[in-house]
Design an enzyme around this catalytic site. Structure first.
Site, mmCIF file in Angstrom:
data_model
loop_
_atom_site.group_PDB
_atom_site.id
_atom_site.type_symbol
_atom_site.label_atom_id
_atom_site.label_comp_id
_atom_site.label_asym_id
_atom_site.label_seq_id
_atom_site.Cartn_x
_atom_site.Cartn_y
_atom_site.Cartn_z
ATOM 1 N N GLU A 1 -4.864 -9.554 -1.493
ATOM 2 C CA GLU A 1 -4.077 -8.288 -1.257
ATOM 3 C C GLU A 1 -3.788 -8.201 0.253
ATOM 4 O O GLU A 1 -4.367 -9.332 1.062
ATOM 5 C CB GLU A 1 -6.049 -7.596 -1.082
ATOM 6 C CG GLU A 1 -5.760 -5.936 -0.665
ATOM 7 C CD GLU A 1 -6.743 -5.083 0.250
ATOM 8 O OE1 GLU A 1 -8.043 -6.170 0.450
ATOM 9 O OE2 GLU A 1 -7.191 -3.936 0.489
ATOM 10 N N LYS B 1 -12.596 -11.835 6.744
ATOM 11 C CA LYS B 1 -11.694 -11.540 7.180
ATOM 12 C C LYS B 1 -11.669 -10.965 8.772
ATOM 13 O O LYS B 1 -11.129 -10.503 9.364
ATOM 14 C CB LYS B 1 -10.877 -10.226 5.931
ATOM 15 C CG LYS B 1 -9.875 -11.186 5.725
ATOM 16 C CD LYS B 1 -9.548 -10.056 4.314
ATOM 17 C CE LYS B 1 -8.470 -10.568 2.927
ATOM 18 N NZ LYS B 1 -8.197 -10.055 2.338
ATOM 19 N N ARG C 1 -16.474 -19.391 -5.727
ATOM 20 C CA ARG C 1 -15.531 -19.206 -4.022
ATOM 21 C C ARG C 1 -15.866 -20.546 -3.507
ATOM 22 O O ARG C 1 -17.129 -21.060 -3.644
ATOM 23 C CB ARG C 1 -15.825 -18.200 -3.424
ATOM 24 C CG ARG C 1 -17.032 -17.845 -2.633
ATOM 25 C CD ARG C 1 -16.817 -16.889 -1.549
ATOM 26 N NE ARG C 1 -16.318 -17.625 -0.556
ATOM 27 C CZ ARG C 1 -16.999 -16.135 0.349
ATOM 28 N NH1 ARG C 1 -16.885 -15.030 0.561
ATOM 29 N NH2 ARG C 1 -16.797 -16.991 1.721
#
Length: 568
Positions: free
Chosen positions: A36, A282, A272
RNA sequence: UGGGGCGUGGUGCAACGGCAGCACACCAGACUUUGGAUCUGUGGAUCUUGGUUCGAGUCCAGGCGCCCCAGCCA
């Protein structure tokens, strides 16, 4: 398609792909990178990127880089550029760049199709109503400490509108006739489904926000679940590899494929990457940058790709590290030490050796001729003979590392101290005679004598010294700034803590009076070196000709430090 | 009292019914013109309880623990 034993992808993924090819479920392999465009890439993203890349590569397939730009409120073109730059630096090659927004028209047609099939409807409930009607999870979960039992959702009062009305409302939503938040398009599945994602998930929401690529054309934007899987199908992606958090989305992913009868991309999940001391959040990353706690997205203390790059971590080290981890679906935390070990391993084989004195202490060789300058031969990389040799100037007055001299040596210390003889690397054996102090008692000069017969560092009489220390010639040395880094955080899992409580106040130490050998004077940004006995360093972009700046990538393993800490 | 995922040394992975192995870390030593690199060695693990089997980390059943999910984020 045969894959070699030296596979770079997790075995359970490789086996699944092989099986799909063998059974004819797919006749080719195509994967996709789905970033993204709302932030910079970090070490955590690398894992997904590399798995997608190597899966495509090992099976002779293709890789698409597809930006998931379905939320114009958060996304910017800036990141589209940055992500491609960083991924290319890592060494990833893709066959095509696409955008979720490329498919908005087709996606809309498919939504209309679902409406016509009676499988999607426009819901006029407010966000609060929808949330309340979704039902609850049982207590014991983080959302419901005291709340009672599971409650199924209840159907929306708008759930059974006619196809005609739904079609009309959807069309008008698209045209921007309704305010944000007033309506959504939902898939009609099952409000009592045990998997909450299947309780009539939202497909489109109204947003009167211009999109970085489609401008003001759209007033509705698709949700992740109503975009990602459809884009996979449209692009003929065979294997849609993602992290475990999407496992719960898979039934929905497959529901759309089945109802629409579209290309059956297969979603496979893996765990992950969690790395100790690394900030992956983020939101917090942004806060670190925007508050000025770090110098920018490329601050060498960050595990963003840009940060790692500036720090001097070679892309090969990142690839080695990530692919060397192996892979399961286990939740796991990898120790930063393991990453550092790989970095050292790569750099040991490739980095040119140089001499640099970080904290200088003057060393005078009393019996060395005042004006003599000798050019000493130094090996560029003992691990790589092809790297050759260089000349390093040597003279009467030198600088050595403060740590390499002790007036009163602790046990097991065998560097320089009064009466002791050591080797100056690639030069001579020297013996310390005395020191000179200032009025405060600080040592300002160390004096010694040298043995002219030991040029190059070997004694003809065969005597040994226990230490070799590095040096620079006072009249030839170049002044440099060196930035030493430690972990940015004091805790292993910084994503879980409050920023102001977990910052390491000593994460950056700037040394501005370092002295380095002349060959380093005009080093180009990005060049990586081992400063012998000190660590690995990388030339920083802040460097100017004759005024180099270096970042410490990692230290060398320091067994003396271990001995010393045990003495305390 | 929902659904899903996961449990092997300190950490990350192997062992696909047959001697629990590798890497990082740790500890000890050898070697060394980097107290680097290299080499050798030590210690330490199958969540638990049953079952099947000549034999179970692996298969079966029950417990226990951890993680994910109630965005009109991705």
């Amino acid at each position: 398609m045969e894959v070699t034993k030296s596979s770079r992808i997790p075995s359970f993924i490789r086996e699944a792909v092989e099986e799909d090819l063998r059974t004819g479920r797919f006749t080719y392999v195509r994967t996709r990178l789905p970033p993204e465009p709302n932030g910079y890439l970090h070490i955590g993203h690398c894992k997904a990127f590399l798995i997608d890349y190597f899966t495509a590569k090992e099976f002779g397939g293709e890789l698409y880089l597809r930006f998931d730009d379905t939320n114009p409120a958060k996304e910017e073109t800036e990141f589209v550029e940055a992500i491609q730059e960083d991924a290319a630096w890592l060494g990833i090659k893709w066959d095509k760049v696409t955008f979720a927004s490329d498919y908005f028209d087709l996606l809309y047609e498919w939504a209309v199709k679902l409406v016509k099939m009676g499988l999607a409807y426009v819901d006029d409930q407010s966000q609060e109503e929808m949330s309340a009607n979704r039902g609850t999870l049982p207590k014991g979960t983080k959302w419901s400490e005291t709340e009672a039992a599971v409650r199924p959702g209840v159907d929306s009062p708008w759930r059974n509108r006619s196809v005609e009305e739904n079609l009309d409302l959807l069309e008008r939503m698209k045209n921007g006739e309704f305010p944000e938040g007033s309506r959504v398009l939902r898939a009609k599945i099952d409000m009592a489904h045990p998997n909450i994602l299947m309780r009539d998930p939202v497909m489109y929401r109204i947003m009167h926000v211009p999109h970085h690529r489609t401008g003001t054309k759209w007033h509705i934007y698709p949700m992740y679940d109503w975009s990602h899987g459809q884009n996979d199908s449209m692009e003929g992606i065979t294997h849609s590899l993602c992290s475990n958090e999407y496992i719960i989305h898979r039934p929905l992913y497959e529901w759309f494929i089945e109802k629409l009868g579209i290309f059956p991309s297969r979603q496979i999940e893996f765990s992950r990457l969690n790395l100790t001391y690394a900030m992956m959040s983020k939101r917090k990353l942004r806060k670190l940058v925007e508050s000025g706690i770090v110098r920018g997205w490329d601050d060498p203390r960050l595990t963003t790709l840009r940060g790692l790059r500036r720090r001097g971590v070679p892309p090969e080290a990142i690839i080695e590290f990530v692919t060397g981890l192996g892979e399961t679906k286990n939740d796991s935390w990898v120790e930063m030490a393991q990453f550092e070990a790989v970095i050292r391993d790569v750099l040991n084989k490739t980095a040119l050796r140089r001499m640099a004195v970080l904290k200088p202490l003057k060393l005078v060789i009393d019996n060395y001729p005042d004006d003599l300058v000798e050019e000493m031969d130094a090996i560029n990389n003992p691990e790589d003979p092809a790297a050759g040799t260089r000349k390093v100037p040597f003279s009467k007055v030198l600088y050595i590392e403060q740590d390499d001299f002790r007036e009163v040596p602790p046990p097991k210390y065998f560097r320089l101290f009064p009466g002791n003889e050591v080797r100056l690397r690639y030069a001579y054996l020297v013996k310390c005679t005395h020191v000179v102090k200032d009025e405060k008692g600080n040592i300002t000069e160390v004096h010694c004598t040298y043995d002219p017969a030991t040029r190059g560092g070997d004694a003809p009489d065969g005597r040994k010294v226990k230490a070799t220390i590095h040096w620079v010639s006072a009249q030839h040395a170049v002044r440099a700034e060196v930035r030493l880094y430690e972990q940015l955080f004091t805790v292993e899992r910084p994503d879980e803590g409050e920023l102001d409580e977990i910052l390491n106040p000593n994460s950056l130490e700037v040394l501005s009076d370092c002295l380095v050998e002349p060959s380093l004077s005009n080093s180009a940004p990005g060049e990586r070196f081992q400063f012998e006995r000190v660590g690995y360093f990388c030339t920083d972009p802040d460097s100017r000709p004759g005024q180099p700046v270096f970042n410490r990538t990692v230290t060398l393993k320091d067994s003396w430090a271990k001995i010393e800490s045990k003495l305390k």
